[in-house]
Write a protein that holds these residues in place. Structure first.
Motif, short mmCIF file in Angstrom:
data_model
loop_
_atom_site.label_atom_id
_atom_site.label_comp_id
_atom_site.label_asym_id
_atom_site.label_seq_id
_atom_site.Cartn_x
_atom_site.Cartn_y
_atom_site.Cartn_z
N ALA A 152 58.29 4.00 79.63
CA ALA A 152 58.15 5.07 78.63
C ALA A 152 57.99 4.49 77.25
CB ALA A 152 59.37 6.00 78.68
N GLY A 181 66.86 14.62 78.91
CA GLY A 181 67.82 14.38 79.97
C GLY A 181 69.13 15.01 79.54
N VAL A 228 67.00 9.97 87.00
CA VAL A 228 65.99 9.54 86.03
C VAL A 228 65.15 8.37 86.54
CG1 VAL A 228 65.67 8.55 83.72
CG2 VAL A 228 67.23 10.47 84.05
N SER A 237 57.84 16.71 85.37
CA SER A 237 56.91 16.12 84.42
C SER A 237 56.03 17.18 83.79
CB SER A 237 56.03 15.09 85.13
OG SER A 237 56.78 13.99 85.55
N PHE A 252 60.26 9.71 77.62
CA PHE A 252 61.42 10.38 78.22
C PHE A 252 61.85 11.47 77.24
CE2 PHE A 252 66.13 10.59 78.99
CZ PHE A 252 66.03 11.23 80.21
N SER A 255 64.50 4.50 81.19
CA SER A 255 63.20 5.08 80.87
C SER A 255 62.33 4.08 80.09
CB SER A 255 63.38 6.35 80.03
OG SER A 255 64.13 7.30 80.73
N THR A 263 58.65 13.06 80.59
CA THR A 263 59.58 12.98 81.71
C THR A 263 60.83 13.77 81.34
OG1 THR A 263 58.79 10.77 82.29
CG2 THR A 263 60.92 11.43 83.19
N TYR A 264 61.23 14.66 82.22
CA TYR A 264 62.36 15.56 81.96
C TYR A 264 63.15 15.64 83.25
CZ TYR A 264 64.54 20.18 80.81
OH TYR A 264 65.41 21.22 80.57
N GLN A 272 70.24 6.51 81.00
CA GLN A 272 69.00 7.27 81.14
C GLN A 272 67.97 6.86 80.09
OE1 GLN A 272 70.12 11.41 80.88
NE2 GLN A 272 70.43 11.35 78.66
N VAL A 330 61.06 8.42 86.46
CA VAL A 330 60.30 7.47 85.64
C VAL A 330 59.30 6.70 86.50
CG1 VAL A 330 60.49 5.37 84.27
CG2 VAL A 330 62.04 7.28 83.84
#
Length: 363
Positions: free
Chosen positions: A361, A336, A315, A292, A333, A356, A307-308, A352, A319
């Motif tokens: 997100a 990814g 994922v 993060s 997000f 998210s 978020t990575y 993904q 999250v």
């Protein structure tokens, strides 16, 4: 946020025939090697249950307003109604620490694209073509390096398509001097930001992309060679130039979180301080190295989190952690798997993204 990777993968079948630029212009990128995605362990069942509960909480109010769940006699307008790509009213703001909104308070959902090297590798005409295409697809956010360290298609690798470097001189005969901007280069940056604004596209702008593990794909060594005082001067230049550019979200770092060969804490702090001291009040976020943004750049006083996480199977946990963290901020997000890498399937790409959004997100 989804998009191609910077390695220049070919388009998928559903993209062929669309108005797209050759992928190497925008997305060449060296990515970290990854192990085989782990399978879910039975001991993680509590996380699955928590995730299901969270998804139900988040999705329920939205589903309640969906057309297919309303009676034909109900004419109550649907709320909230996220703004469309060209309807954004600036400045952007954060509401209740939970979501992004425009100046009117209308929630904003970001559908983004990775245009890391667009400023370095596109002509003005290609920028317009690219942004027109993305606007037509409903994209209302991109992230981009204001200065490109390694992935310009022109030698040396930091020049734009017109042959202009971002800075005119060096500090040590090797690393560019961030206090000596080249006006021709920055005029092209001006134009990209203005083209995006005209199409309702938010630009997550990286002033100095650190690079994966501060490798030669980023500015890690250059940031260190310039030092905090120079970074503050560079920040003052950026802040004065773009303080009235409303569609910017500033992004610290870029694919990097400790450890690394250089401690860049003071440099990024000085960069942000210089930008803000010059009157640029846009929102800030940070982009770490598969963690993060808050975990790496929280000391900067970020406005939103990113978020990575790779691979897609990890994922959901990322999250959930970002949603429930004590220092929670609205989060997007940010990165990814990209299409075309690691044998990722279309289903995993959708997974993904969906997990998210359903997990809280805002894009």
């Amino acid at each position: 946020m989804q998009g191609r990777d910077r390695m220049g993968r070919q388009s998928l079948p559903w993209e062929r025939g669309a108005v797209l630029l050759p992928p190497p212009l925008l997305y060449p990128r060296r990515l970290a090697p990854l192990s085989t995605p782990p399978m879910l362990h039975p001991r993680r069942s509590w996380r699955i249950l928590a995730g299901a509960f969270l998804l139900a909480l988040v999705a329920a109010p939205w589903l309640a307003g969906c057309d297919f769940l309303r009676s034909s006699a109900d004419t109550t307008p649907l709320t909230p109604t996220p703004v469309g790509p060209t309807d954004l009213r600036y400045p952007l703001q954060l509401v209740d620490g939970r979501y992004l909104a425009d100046a009117s308070g209308t929630p904003v959902f970001l559908s983004g694209d990775a245009a890391w090297s667009a400023i370095a590798n596109l002509t003005r005409e290609e920028m317009v073509r690219y942004l027109d295409d993305r606007e037509a697809r409903g994209v209302n956010a991109v992230y981009v390096n204001l200065i490109e360290a390694a992935f310009s298609n022109q030698p040396p690798p930091h020049t734009n398509v017109y042959g202009d470097p971002p800075f005119n001189s060096t500090v040590d005969g090797v690393e560019l001097d961030f206090t000596d901007p080249n006006e021709a280069y920055w005029t092209l940056v001006d134009d990209f930001l203005a083209y995006a604004e005209a199409r309702g596209i938010v630009v997550f702008a990286f002033p100095a992309y650190a690079g994966w593990q501060q490798g030669n794909d980023g500015w890690g060594s250059g940031i260190d060679a310039n030092g905090p005082d120079t970074l503050r001067t560079y920040g003052t230049f950026l802040g004065a130039r773009y303080r009235t550019q409303p569609n910017i979200v500033w992004a610290a770092g870029g694919d990097w979180g400790p450890p690394g060969p250089f401690d860049l804490v003071a440099e990024y702090d000085a960069l942000k301080g210089g930008i803000q001291d010059a009157g640029a009040s846009q929102l800030w976020t940070g982009h770490g190295g598969q963690e993060s943004g808050l975990d790496v750049y929280g000391y900067l006083g970020l406005d939103m989190n990113t978020t990575y996480r790779y691979p897609p199977q990890e994922v959901p946990e990322a999250v959930i952690n970002d949603y429930f963290r004590d220092d929670r901020l609205p989060f997007v997000f940010f990165e990814g798997y990209y299409e075309g890498e690691f044998d990722v399937t279309p289903r995993e790409l959708r997974y993904q993204a969906y997990i998210s959004i359903l997990g809280g997100a805002f894009g």
